[in-house]
Motif scaffolding. Structure first.
Motif, PDB file in Angstrom:
ATOM      1  N   ASP A  11      19.839   7.993 -24.515  1.00 31.59           N
ATOM      2  CA  ASP A  11      19.028   7.746 -23.531  1.00 31.59           C
ATOM      3  C   ASP A  11      19.557   7.753 -22.203  1.00 31.59           C
ATOM      4  OD1 ASP A  11      17.177   6.815 -21.563  1.00 31.59           O
ATOM      5  OD2 ASP A  11      16.207   5.900 -22.948  1.00 31.59           O
ATOM      6  N   GLN A  12      19.274   8.847 -21.536  1.00 31.12           N
ATOM      7  CA  GLN A  12      20.228   9.268 -20.241  1.00 31.12           C
ATOM      8  C   GLN A  12      19.733   8.304 -19.186  1.00 31.12           C
ATOM      9  OE1 GLN A  12      22.947  11.080 -19.766  1.00 31.12           O
ATOM     10  NE2 GLN A  12      22.789  11.125 -22.032  1.00 31.12           N
ATOM     11  N   LEU A  13      18.517   8.073 -19.178  1.00 33.92           N
ATOM     12  CA  LEU A  13      17.882   6.902 -18.103  1.00 33.92           C
ATOM     13  C   LEU A  13      18.752   5.631 -18.078  1.00 33.92           C
ATOM     14  CD1 LEU A  13      16.062   6.330 -15.823  1.00 33.92           C
ATOM     15  CD2 LEU A  13      14.301   5.818 -17.506  1.00 33.92           C
ATOM     16  N   LEU A  14      18.759   4.932 -19.379  1.00 30.55           N
ATOM     17  CA  LEU A  14      19.465   3.776 -19.520  1.00 30.55           C
ATOM     18  C   LEU A  14      20.910   3.935 -19.155  1.00 30.55           C
ATOM     19  CD1 LEU A  14      17.621   2.632 -22.914  1.00 30.55           C
ATOM     20  CD2 LEU A  14      17.326   1.764 -20.612  1.00 30.55           C
ATOM     21  N   ILE A  15      21.498   5.151 -19.430  1.00 32.45           N
ATOM     22  CA  ILE A  15      22.785   5.368 -18.884  1.00 32.45           C
ATOM     23  C   ILE A  15      23.136   5.197 -17.500  1.00 32.45           C
ATOM     24  CG2 ILE A  15      24.714   7.059 -19.207  1.00 32.45           C
ATOM     25  CD1 ILE A  15      23.939   7.751 -21.858  1.00 32.45           C
ATOM     26  N   ARG A  16      22.147   6.067 -16.995  1.00 33.47           N
ATOM     27  CA  ARG A  16      22.299   6.023 -15.499  1.00 33.47           C
ATOM     28  C   ARG A  16      22.137   4.593 -14.726  1.00 33.47           C
ATOM     29  NH1 ARG A  16      19.329  10.980 -16.073  1.00 33.47           N
ATOM     30  NH2 ARG A  16      17.404  10.051 -15.570  1.00 33.47           N
ATOM     31  N   ARG A  17      21.186   3.718 -15.521  1.00 31.55           N
ATOM     32  CA  ARG A  17      20.638   2.542 -15.098  1.00 31.55           C
ATOM     33  C   ARG A  17      22.190   1.520 -15.341  1.00 31.55           C
ATOM     34  NH1 ARG A  17      14.798   0.790 -17.529  1.00 31.55           N
ATOM     35  NH2 ARG A  17      13.509   2.025 -15.859  1.00 31.55           N
ATOM     36  N   GLY A  18      22.673   1.786 -16.453  1.00 30.86           N
ATOM     37  CA  GLY A  18      23.768   0.785 -16.730  1.00 30.86           C
ATOM     38  C   GLY A  18      24.934   1.246 -15.850  1.00 30.86           C
ATOM     39  N   LEU A  19      25.209   2.299 -15.571  1.00 30.50           N
ATOM     40  CA  LEU A  19      26.423   2.753 -14.736  1.00 30.50           C
ATOM     41  C   LEU A  19      25.987   2.114 -13.386  1.00 30.50           C
ATOM     42  CD1 LEU A  19      27.153   6.337 -16.189  1.00 30.50           C
ATOM     43  CD2 LEU A  19      28.207   4.294 -16.497  1.00 30.50           C
ATOM     44  N   ALA A  20      24.735   2.312 -12.910  1.00 30.08           N
ATOM     45  CA  ALA A  20      24.370   1.817 -11.712  1.00 30.08           C
ATOM     46  C   ALA A  20      24.809   0.289 -11.266  1.00 30.08           C
ATOM     47  CB  ALA A  20      23.290   2.344 -11.138  1.00 30.08           C
ATOM     48  N   ALA A  21      24.326  -0.357 -12.569  1.00 30.76           N
ATOM     49  CA  ALA A  21      24.416  -1.679 -12.423  1.00 30.76           C
ATOM     50  C   ALA A  21      25.909  -2.334 -12.701  1.00 30.76           C
ATOM     51  CB  ALA A  21      23.916  -2.481 -13.669  1.00 30.76           C
ATOM     52  N   LEU A  22      26.603  -1.520 -13.411  1.00 32.27           N
ATOM     53  CA  LEU A  22      28.300  -1.836 -13.469  1.00 32.27           C
ATOM     54  C   LEU A  22      28.749  -1.389 -11.942  1.00 32.27           C
ATOM     55  CD1 LEU A  22      30.761  -2.200 -15.176  1.00 32.27           C
ATOM     56  CD2 LEU A  22      30.812   0.024 -15.721  1.00 32.27           C
ATOM     57  N   ALA A  23      28.569  -0.331 -11.546  1.00 30.12           N
ATOM     58  CA  ALA A  23      29.215   0.004 -10.247  1.00 30.12           C
ATOM     59  C   ALA A  23      28.817  -1.308  -9.209  1.00 30.12           C
ATOM     60  CB  ALA A  23      28.579   1.255  -9.688  1.00 30.12           C
ATOM     61  N   ARG A  24      27.675  -1.636  -9.231  1.00 32.10           N
ATOM     62  CA  ARG A  24      27.088  -2.776  -8.365  1.00 32.10           C
ATOM     63  C   ARG A  24      28.104  -4.048  -8.696  1.00 32.10           C
ATOM     64  NH1 ARG A  24      25.853  -4.725  -3.538  1.00 32.10           N
ATOM     65  NH2 ARG A  24      24.434  -6.511  -3.782  1.00 32.10           N
ATOM     66  N   ALA A  25      28.332  -4.288 -10.047  1.00 33.84           N
ATOM     67  CA  ALA A  25      29.114  -5.519 -10.216  1.00 33.84           C
ATOM     68  C   ALA A  25      30.559  -5.201  -9.922  1.00 33.84           C
ATOM     69  CB  ALA A  25      28.866  -5.644 -11.782  1.00 33.84           C
ATOM     70  N   GLU A  26      31.080  -4.209 -10.034  1.00 35.65           N
ATOM     71  CA  GLU A  26      32.522  -4.043  -9.798  1.00 35.65           C
ATOM     72  C   GLU A  26      32.694  -4.124  -7.880  1.00 35.65           C
ATOM     73  OE1 GLU A  26      33.817  -1.155 -13.434  1.00 35.65           O
ATOM     74  OE2 GLU A  26      32.898  -0.093 -11.595  1.00 35.65           O
ATOM     75  N   ALA A  27      31.528  -3.490  -7.322  1.00 32.95           N
ATOM     76  CA  ALA A  27      31.528  -3.498  -5.890  1.00 32.95           C
ATOM     77  C   ALA A  27      31.365  -4.812  -5.354  1.00 32.95           C
ATOM     78  CB  ALA A  27      30.424  -2.656  -5.389  1.00 32.95           C
ATOM     79  N   LEU A  28      30.924  -5.874  -6.204  1.00 31.84           N
ATOM     80  CA  LEU A  28      31.109  -7.282  -5.690  1.00 31.84           C
ATOM     81  C   LEU A  28      32.129  -8.000  -6.029  1.00 31.84           C
ATOM     82  CD1 LEU A  28      27.172  -8.106  -6.756  1.00 31.84           C
ATOM     83  CD2 LEU A  28      28.092  -8.217  -4.493  1.00 31.84           C
TER      84      LEU A  28
END
Length: 430
Positions: A274-291
Motif C-alpha cells: 500500500d503506497q499510501l501507507l508507505i508515504r504516511r509512514g515515511l512522513a511520520a518517520l521524517a517528522r520524528a527524526e526532525a524532532l
C-alpha cells in the motif's frame, strides 16, 4: 439468513465491537469485571434475539444499548436493596439526587475516544508494569490468555495472575477511565505505546489460530496511534510508533497467498504494498527524526521498515544498513528478540555462517525457549548454507512450537524442501 450464518455474524460483530463495549462500560461503571460481564450479557442477548429478528442495521449500537440498559437495571436493583421504596421515591421527588437518570444521561454523553481512555487507565502507575500490557491486550485487543502469554514469552498462569492483580489495583485505586493531561499523560506514555504496538503485532502476525493476520487489530492500533499523534504532535516516539505501524501495515495484503498461506518478506509481490501507507509512514518517520528522535526505539524500528519500503525489489534491500540499525537498536532497547532479528539481518548482509555464529550466542536465552522464530531462523541459515539435514530438523522444531496454522504449514513446506528427492519419511513435528 440461516441460523448458523447468523451466529457466525454475531461472533464476528462481537469480536469487532467487544473492545469498544468494554471501554465504554468500564468508563461508566468504573468496574472492569462488571464491564466485561455486561458486554457478555449483550452477546447472549444477541444470540437470542438476532436469529429471530435479524441482524440490526447498527449492530454495535444495539449491543451497547442492551449493555447500558443492563447496567442501569443493575444499579436500580442495588438501590432497591439498599433503601426502602418510599425513601427512593422521596429522594427522586424532592430532586435531591436522581441516580438512575443521571446514569442514563452520563452514558449518552460522548467524551471522546473511550478505548484510548481505557488504555491510559490500564497503564496507570498504580498497576505493576508487567500487568499493564497484559490487561490492555485482554481488554482492548481481545486476546486470550494464551495469546498474551506467547506475546510475552511467558506462561498462561503468570499472565492470568497479572490480569487479576491489575483489575484489583484499578478497583482499589478508584481510577477514572479517561485520557489524562500534562505530566500524568507523559508519565504513562511509554506503557501506552508498548501496548498499542503489541496489539498491532498480534494483528500483523497472529500467535495462534487459523488466520495468518488479524487486520482488525492492526487497524485499531493504527487508529489509536493516529489519535495519539494528534494529541501529542511533537512527541518523537509517538510519531515513530505511528510510522512503524503504517509501514508494516502497508505489507499486510502481500503477506498472504491467495490460499491464505504465508509469504515471507523476500518473496512478496511489492506491487501489492500500500503506497499510501508507505508515504504516511515515511512522513511520520521524517517528522520524528526532525524532532530529534532518530534514536528512539520505535523510530529505529520504523527506519528498519523504511529500508524495506524503499527497496523496489527484494534484491535491492540494503541489508548492511539494516544490520547497522539493529546494532543501534540493541543499544537503546536490548532484548533477545532484537538480537535474533539482528542475526537474521547479518545473515542476509554477510552470509548464513555469520548468522549462525550470532544465533548460537543467543540460543540459550530463557526468553527464546519454545520461541518458534528461533529454530525457524536457524533452519533458514542452515538451508542457505547447504546443510539440509540440520535445516530440516530446525524447521521441524519450529513447526512443532508455533500455534498459528498458516505458519505451521509454511514451516512444514520448508521441511519438505530440505528432503532430497526419493528420501523416505514424512516431516516429523514434535
Amino acid at each position: 439468513m440461516a441460523a448458523g450464518e447468523t451466529h457466525r455474524t454475531i461472533e464476528a460483530v462481537f469480536r469487532i465491537e467487544r473492545a469498544r463495549l468494554v471501554a465504554g462500560l468500564a468508563r461508566y461503571t468504573c468496574d472492569v469485571d462488571r464491564a466485561e460481564e455486561l458486554a457478555q450479557d449483550a452477546l447472549l442477548a444477541a444470540l437470542t434475539d438476532w436469529p429471530n429478528g435479524g441482524v440490526p442495521r447498527n449492530p454495535g449500537a444495539w449491543l451497547m444499548a442492551v449493555a447500558k440498559r443492563r447496567a442501569i437495571d443493575g444499579r436500580r436493583r442495588e438501590q432497591m436493596l439498599e433503601r426502602k421504596h418510599a425513601e427512593i421515591a422521596r429522594e427522586l421527588d424532592d430532586g435531591r439526587h436522581a441516580p438512575i437518570e443521571a446514569l442514563e444521561a452520563e452514558m449518552d454523553d460522548d467524551l471522546g475516544d473511550e478505548l484510548l481512555g481505557l488504555i491510559f487507565t490500564a497503564c496507570h502507575p498504580a498497576i505493576s508494569p508487567d500487568g499493564r500490557a497484559a490487561l490492555t491486550l485482554r481488554l482492548v485487543g481481545g486476546l486470550t490468555t494464551e495469546e498474551i502469554a506467547r506475546s510475552f514469552l511467558s506462561s498462561e498462569a503468570t499472565i492470568a495472575q497479572r490480569i487479576v492483580r491489575a483489575k484489583k489495583a484499578i478497583g482499589e485505586a478508584g481510577l477514572a477511565f479517561e485520557v489524562p493531561r500534562g505530566r500524568e499523560r507523559a508519565g504513562r506514555l511509554a506503557s501506552v505505546l508498548e501496548v498499542i504496538y503489541l496489539i498491532f503485532n498480534e494483528g500483523y502476525a497472529a500467535t495462534s489460530g487459523d488466520d495468518l493476520v488479524r487486520p482488525a487489530l492492526c487497524a485499531e492500533a493504527q487508529r489509536l496511534g493516529r489519535i495519539l499523534a494528534g494529541l501529542m504532535p511533537d512527541e518523537p516516539e509517538v510519531l515513530g510508533l505511528l510510522a512503524l505501524m503504517e509501514l508494516q501495515a502497508s505489507r499486510l495484503s502481500a503477506r498472504s497467498a491467495p490460499d491464505g498461506g504465508f509469504v515471507p518478506l523476500t518473496k512478496q509481490n511489492r506491487a501489492r504494498w500500500d503506497q499510501l501507507l508507505i508515504r504516511r509512514g515515511l512522513a511520520a518517520l521524517a517528522r520524528a527524526e526532525a524532532l530529534g528522535g532518530a534514536d528512539g526505539p520505535y523510530a529505529l524500528q520504523a527506519a528498519l521498515a523504511a529500508c524495506h519500503a524503499r527497496a523496489r525489489a527484494a534484491g535491492d534491500t540494503d541489508w548492511k544498513r539494516i544490520a547497522a540499525l539493529y546494532d543501534r537498536l540493541r543499544q537503546v532497547a536490548p532484548s533477545p528478540v532484537i538480537d535474533l532479528n539482528r542475526a537474521v539481518a547479518c545473515s542476509m548482509a554477510y552470509g548464513p555462517e555469520a548468522g549462525l555464529r550470532m544465533i548460537d550466542e543467543i540460543s540459550g536465552a530463557a526468553a527464546l525457549r519454545n520461541y518458534a522464530p528461533l529454530p525457524a531462523a536457524k533452519g533458514d541459515f542452515l538451508f542457505r548454507a547447504g546443510r539440509l539435514p540440520e535445516a530440516r530438523r530446525q524447521f521441524e522444531i519450529a513447526a512443532g512450537l508455533t500455534r498459528n496454522a498458516r505458519e505451521r504449514a509454511f514451516l512444514l513446506e520448508r521441511v519438505r524442501a530440505c528432503t532430497p528427492p526419493g528420501s523416505p519419511g514424512a516431516p516429523r513435528v514434535e
